[in-house]
Write an enzyme that holds these catalytic residues in place. Sequence first.
Site, mmCIF file in Angstrom:
data_model
loop_
_atom_site.group_PDB
_atom_site.id
_atom_site.type_symbol
_atom_site.label_atom_id
_atom_site.label_comp_id
_atom_site.label_asym_id
_atom_site.label_seq_id
_atom_site.Cartn_x
_atom_site.Cartn_y
_atom_site.Cartn_z
ATOM 1 N N GLY A 273 20.787 -6.590 -22.684
ATOM 2 C CA GLY A 273 19.542 -6.606 -23.454
ATOM 3 C C GLY A 273 19.471 -7.724 -24.467
ATOM 4 O O GLY A 273 20.394 -8.539 -24.599
ATOM 5 N N HIS A 453 -6.835 -3.090 7.428
ATOM 6 C CA HIS A 453 -5.731 -2.553 8.236
ATOM 7 C C HIS A 453 -5.241 -3.618 9.205
ATOM 8 O O HIS A 453 -6.072 -4.289 9.816
ATOM 9 C CB HIS A 453 -6.226 -1.332 9.014
ATOM 10 C CG HIS A 453 -5.200 -0.810 9.978
ATOM 11 N ND1 HIS A 453 -4.106 -0.076 9.563
ATOM 12 C CD2 HIS A 453 -5.075 -0.949 11.329
ATOM 13 C CE1 HIS A 453 -3.367 0.233 10.625
ATOM 14 N NE2 HIS A 453 -3.931 -0.295 11.703
#
Length: 477
Positions: A273, A453
């Site tokens: 971090g 699609h």
Amino acid sequence: MADRYDYDVVVVGGGSAGYAAGRTAAAQGARTAVVEGGKEMAGLCILRGCMPSKAFLESAHRWHEIRRAGEFGLNVQPLDVDMPAVQARKKRLIADFASYRENDLQHGKFTLVRGRATFDDAHTLSVVAGDGSTTRLTGATFIISTGSVIRCVDVPGLVETGYITSDEALNSERIPESLAVLGGGVVAVELGQFFARVGAKTTLLQRGDRLVRNYDADVSAELERAFRAEGIDVLTGTKLLKVEQAGKLKRITFEQRGHTQTLEAEEILCAMGRDPAVRGLGLEKLGVEIAKDGCLGLDDTLATNVPHIFAAGDATGRHEVVHIAIQQGEWAARNAVRLARGSTEPMEKADYRLKALVTFTDPEIAVVGLTEIEAKEQGIDYFTAQYPFADHGKSLIAGELFGFVKLIAEKTRGEIIGAEIIGPHAADLIHEQIAVMRYHGTAADVATMPHYHPTMAEIITYPAEEIAEIVKKQANL
Ligand SMILES: Cc1cc2nc3c(=O)[nH]c(=O)nc-3n(C[C@H](O)[C@H](O)[C@H](O)COP(=O)(O)OP(=O)(O)OC[C@H]3O[C@@H](n4cnc5c(N)ncnc54)[C@H](O)[C@@H]3O)c2cc1C
């Protein structure tokens, strides 16, 4: 009050947040200065963050695809990873990005002041340039956008034994034989997978019980499943005890579920971090509150407890990603201008409803809005539904079998309040949900919107239909 000072708004730090703040304040006609103290002026994202890491990952993910070519009926002979060439490509890209940003900073409508800034008093900064000369400038308001620094971790022997951070990793031309990654956040998993894919035997050691804790637990579990499937070791719930040299290797002793174990690796990547870079600016002597974790105490207008000092970006210690750094810079700048002009217009509040976070692993992870954990914490009644990529036509064709999409909707009208995607193109797919959420769209809206699609994008209609159906039934009760 502004006329007493050289500038209406002084921005300290010219990275993503600071540049956005400077540009926004100047565009409103405010007398604006941006102080930038780095040798290079492009900020973390371009120099040592997003762009170099994504350039690296692009190479690793392509290499992975090449090695899968046989699955698609293609006979290719993978040769080798040329790490110096990967590094050279990254450097070329970064040099280009950096020169655009430097040009923007140098030709902005604000005054650019080069040097490290510290506060002399609540309205005066001293800026020390590279040649040692000092400039003093005064401002009616200030925006602290000094970014973040890599968090130092206190593990006995780690410093003496030596380790690399994301900075060194992204400048490396070598692939270690083996790598231990300390941490399980975004940087740890991205760079861990990079090194694993280009050939390092990689182990992630995470203190918490799962990787990527900014997402829901089912997302973490799916990433861990994908990592293990490609040979990355993931050890969670570990406590680091000590690090020492063991011949040519580095030995890590850790505890996991009550057992002491050791792991040896050629290199250690410490990715635990970053902390806000707000110490050493002289803020403490002005009475600006800095919490124990290094975060500035900010209200929702991004003002500190000293009302004319605002903050934006990583320096706030909140949501350390670029698009939020930019938004914070813009919010803080507009509020600083209002204050400098003594405007009675209400201050703008930071709004994180559409906050997004992406992790560029494969599978990619993206979230917008609330996770389930956050919805629960906020006491929101919600419906959720998810659908796996392994059952979706386009992903089967693409051989992308990890991951799922998940929608979270509030219960009254089925408005989408969060979406999580782990799977192919998650970083791009999430943007449909960002748009839907921006306009307060519902699951029914998503379900009835035409989706071509076969595309990856149409997968989102399945959980949307499921939630829309439940909401409809509920309305008919
Ligand atoms: C490896 C890595 C990968 C990342 N990947 C992503 C990603 O894919 N997507 C994403 O959104 N985010 C990513 N991030 C996070 C992102 O880079 C940061 O959130 C963002 O760059 C922060 O911008 P900033 O303006 O707050 O800070 P910075 O860009 O760090 O800017 C701060 C500036 O302040 C200057 N400064 C500091 N102190 C002073 C001073 N006293 N006087 C004058 N100037 C000063 C510095 O020189 C610096 O230029 C990544 C980070 C890392 C480390």
